[in-house]
Motif scaffolding. Structure first.
Motif, PDB file in Angstrom:
ATOM      1  N   ASP B  32       0.850  -1.188   0.000  1.00 34.10           N
ATOM      2  CA  ASP B  32       0.000   0.000   0.000  1.00 34.10           C
ATOM      3  C   ASP B  32       0.886   1.239   0.000  1.00 34.10           C
ATOM      4  O   ASP B  32       1.152   1.840   1.034  1.00 34.10           O
ATOM      5  CB  ASP B  32      -0.905  -0.017   1.234  1.00 34.10           C
ATOM      6  N   GLU B  33       1.317   1.614  -1.188  1.00 40.84           N
ATOM      7  CA  GLU B  33       2.292   2.696  -1.280  1.00 40.84           C
ATOM      8  C   GLU B  33       1.723   4.007  -0.754  1.00 40.84           C
ATOM      9  O   GLU B  33       2.409   4.776  -0.079  1.00 40.84           O
ATOM     10  CB  GLU B  33       2.720   2.867  -2.736  1.00 40.84           C
ATOM     11  N   ARG B  34       0.452   4.233  -1.035  1.00 39.88           N
ATOM     12  CA  ARG B  34      -0.153   5.508  -0.634  1.00 39.88           C
ATOM     13  C   ARG B  34      -0.133   5.680   0.871  1.00 39.88           C
ATOM     14  O   ARG B  34       0.046   6.778   1.383  1.00 39.88           O
ATOM     15  CB  ARG B  34      -1.591   5.562  -1.139  1.00 39.88           C
ATOM     16  N   LEU B  35      -0.329   4.578   1.582  1.00 40.06           N
ATOM     17  CA  LEU B  35      -0.301   4.644   3.043  1.00 40.06           C
ATOM     18  C   LEU B  35       1.121   4.881   3.544  1.00 40.06           C
ATOM     19  O   LEU B  35       1.371   5.759   4.369  1.00 40.06           O
ATOM     20  CB  LEU B  35      -0.851   3.340   3.613  1.00 40.06           C
ATOM     21  N   ARG B  37       3.684   6.145   2.102  1.00 41.31           N
ATOM     22  CA  ARG B  37       4.250   7.447   1.713  1.00 41.31           C
ATOM     23  C   ARG B  37       4.094   8.487   2.818  1.00 41.31           C
ATOM     24  O   ARG B  37       4.881   9.414   2.934  1.00 41.31           O
ATOM     25  CB  ARG B  37       3.537   7.984   0.469  1.00 41.31           C
ATOM     26  N   ARG B  38       3.026   8.348   3.584  1.00 41.37           N
ATOM     27  CA  ARG B  38       2.734   9.371   4.584  1.00 41.37           C
ATOM     28  C   ARG B  38       3.676   9.289   5.773  1.00 41.37           C
ATOM     29  O   ARG B  38       3.728  10.196   6.575  1.00 41.37           O
ATOM     30  CB  ARG B  38       1.303   9.192   5.085  1.00 41.37           C
ATOM     31  N   PHE B  39       4.389   8.188   5.890  1.00 41.56           N
ATOM     32  CA  PHE B  39       5.260   8.018   7.040  1.00 41.56           C
ATOM     33  C   PHE B  39       6.722   8.058   6.631  1.00 41.56           C
ATOM     34  O   PHE B  39       7.571   7.420   7.253  1.00 41.56           O
ATOM     35  CB  PHE B  39       4.909   6.713   7.760  1.00 41.56           C
ATOM     36  N   THR B  41       9.778  10.815   4.780  1.00 39.08           N
ATOM     37  CA  THR B  41      10.022  12.192   4.378  1.00 39.08           C
ATOM     38  C   THR B  41      10.106  12.286   2.862  1.00 39.08           C
ATOM     39  O   THR B  41      10.102  11.278   2.169  1.00 39.08           O
ATOM     40  CB  THR B  41      11.343  12.719   4.955  1.00 39.08           C
ATOM     41  N   GLU B  42      10.251  13.506   2.379  1.00 37.26           N
ATOM     42  CA  GLU B  42      10.359  13.695   0.937  1.00 37.26           C
ATOM     43  C   GLU B  42      11.569  12.967   0.394  1.00 37.26           C
ATOM     44  O   GLU B  42      11.602  12.526  -0.746  1.00 37.26           O
ATOM     45  CB  GLU B  42      10.477  15.187   0.639  1.00 37.26           C
ATOM     46  N   ILE B  74       8.852  -0.715  -4.442  1.00 33.83           N
ATOM     47  CA  ILE B  74       7.566  -0.031  -4.342  1.00 33.83           C
ATOM     48  C   ILE B  74       7.809   1.361  -3.755  1.00 33.83           C
ATOM     49  O   ILE B  74       7.170   2.336  -4.130  1.00 33.83           O
ATOM     50  CB  ILE B  74       6.594  -0.838  -3.460  1.00 33.83           C
ATOM     51  N   MET B  75       8.775   1.417  -2.819  1.00 36.01           N
ATOM     52  CA  MET B  75       9.179   2.697  -2.234  1.00 36.01           C
ATOM     53  C   MET B  75      10.660   2.908  -2.551  1.00 36.01           C
ATOM     54  O   MET B  75      11.397   1.951  -2.681  1.00 36.01           O
ATOM     55  CB  MET B  75       9.021   2.650  -0.710  1.00 36.01           C
ATOM     56  N   PRO B  76      11.078   4.158  -2.638  1.00 32.92           N
ATOM     57  CA  PRO B  76      12.492   4.412  -2.903  1.00 32.92           C
ATOM     58  C   PRO B  76      13.335   4.345  -1.621  1.00 32.92           C
ATOM     59  O   PRO B  76      12.826   4.610  -0.538  1.00 32.92           O
ATOM     60  CB  PRO B  76      12.493   5.829  -3.457  1.00 32.92           C
TER      61      PRO B  76
END
Lengths: 203, 83
Positions: B32-35, B37-39, B41-42, B74-76
């Motif tokens: 769940d990338e969208r979830l 992402r919120r935790f 930093t940029e 999925i995340m960097p």
């Protein structure tokens, strides 16, 4: 028997037949070694967060299966030997199986361009009137059904349509609300979370 | 009086509540990338508990989910713009 989830990324430049064959090879390993496939989710081609083997996109597949403890090792060996496999991860699955099966339509969508975040999620927050629709929401729904039916009997002509429409919308909201459970926690807090980390970063 | 003490305890700010506890989420999906992402930093670094307000249990689960997501691209690990 344990419940596992294996996710792997295949080279998306292969043609469909090759991809199918590779997915089938993985499933065969599971089945031939005493495992049982519970659910398969072909996410399809999506952009990767960083390049792997000079590829910007990957073909994602997740398979949920039950099996004996040596099965993950066999899968690991297979993935290492398969050079079209960019990444793989096998874990003990701790989520609920029911939730997987609640959304079988996900794997029915033509797999090619599907994104992990289904668009179904957007209308959800506005849909149900009370924002925190969790588990307790369900009994309320059945109650409202009961209340609706006598009404429709009283008023003759337009009633059947309303009756037809109502259950549909209710099931929809139920589905979306289960989806929301995963995506909701940070839905509101976005602003304050994201602004604060930024400050940290600048330091 | 109690209100005053409360405010002093948390430095004049509202105490943050763990969002996963609030929504009764016991399994954090790593896809769940969208979830996730919120935790983060940029730059792609995980947000500490002191800022996100998560409880220890969920922060641990979240950490594991983020690390899994990074492994599967999925995340960097590091966001593209900072490389």
């Amino acid at each position: 028997m344990n419940l596992y989830e294996t996710t792997y990324i295949l080279n998306p430049q292969s043609d469909d037949a090759t991809l199918d064959r590779q997915v089938k090879a993985v499933n065969d390993i599971i089945v031939n070694n005493g495992g049982k496939i519970v659910h398969e989710d072909r996410v399809g081609t999506r952009r990767m967060a960083y390049e792997i083997k000079d590829l910007a996109q990957g073909y994602y597949t997740s398979t949920y299966f039950e099996g004996p403890g040596q099965l993950p090792r066999l899968l690991d060996r297979h993935f290492r030997l398969e050079d079209q496999c960019l990444r793989h991860l096998t874990i003990l699955y701790e989520g609920s199986v029911e939730r997987l099966k609640e959304r079988p339509e996900i794997s029915d969508v033509p797999a090619d361009r599907r994104r992990p975040g289904p668009p179904v999620r957007q209308p959800a927050p506005t849909g149900p009137p009370d924002a925190d629709s969790r588990r307790p929401a369900e009994p309320e729904l059945t109650e409202s059904e009961d209340i609706d039916q006598p009404d429709t009997v009283d008023s003759a002509a337009p009633a059947p349509e309303a009756e037809d429409l109502a259950p549909e919308s209710e099931t929809l909201s139920e589905e979306t609300s289960t989806d929301v459970e995963t995506s909701q926690p940070a839905a509101e807090p976005e602003s304050d979370i994201q602004s604060e980390p930024l400050e940290e970063d600048e330091l | 009086m109690a209100e005053y003490r409360k405010r002093r305890m948390y430095g004049g700010r509202r105490r943050k509540v763990c969002r996963f506890c609030e929504n009764r989420i016991d399994y954090i999906e790593y896809k769940d990338e969208r979830l996730l992402r919120r935790f983060v930093t940029e730059r792609g670094k995980m947000v500490p508990r002191r800022i996100s307000g998560n409880c220890a249990i969920h922060q641990r689960k979240l950490t594991r989910a983020i690390k899994r997501a990074r492994h599967l691209a999925i995340m960097p690990f590091v966001s593209e713009s900072y490389r």
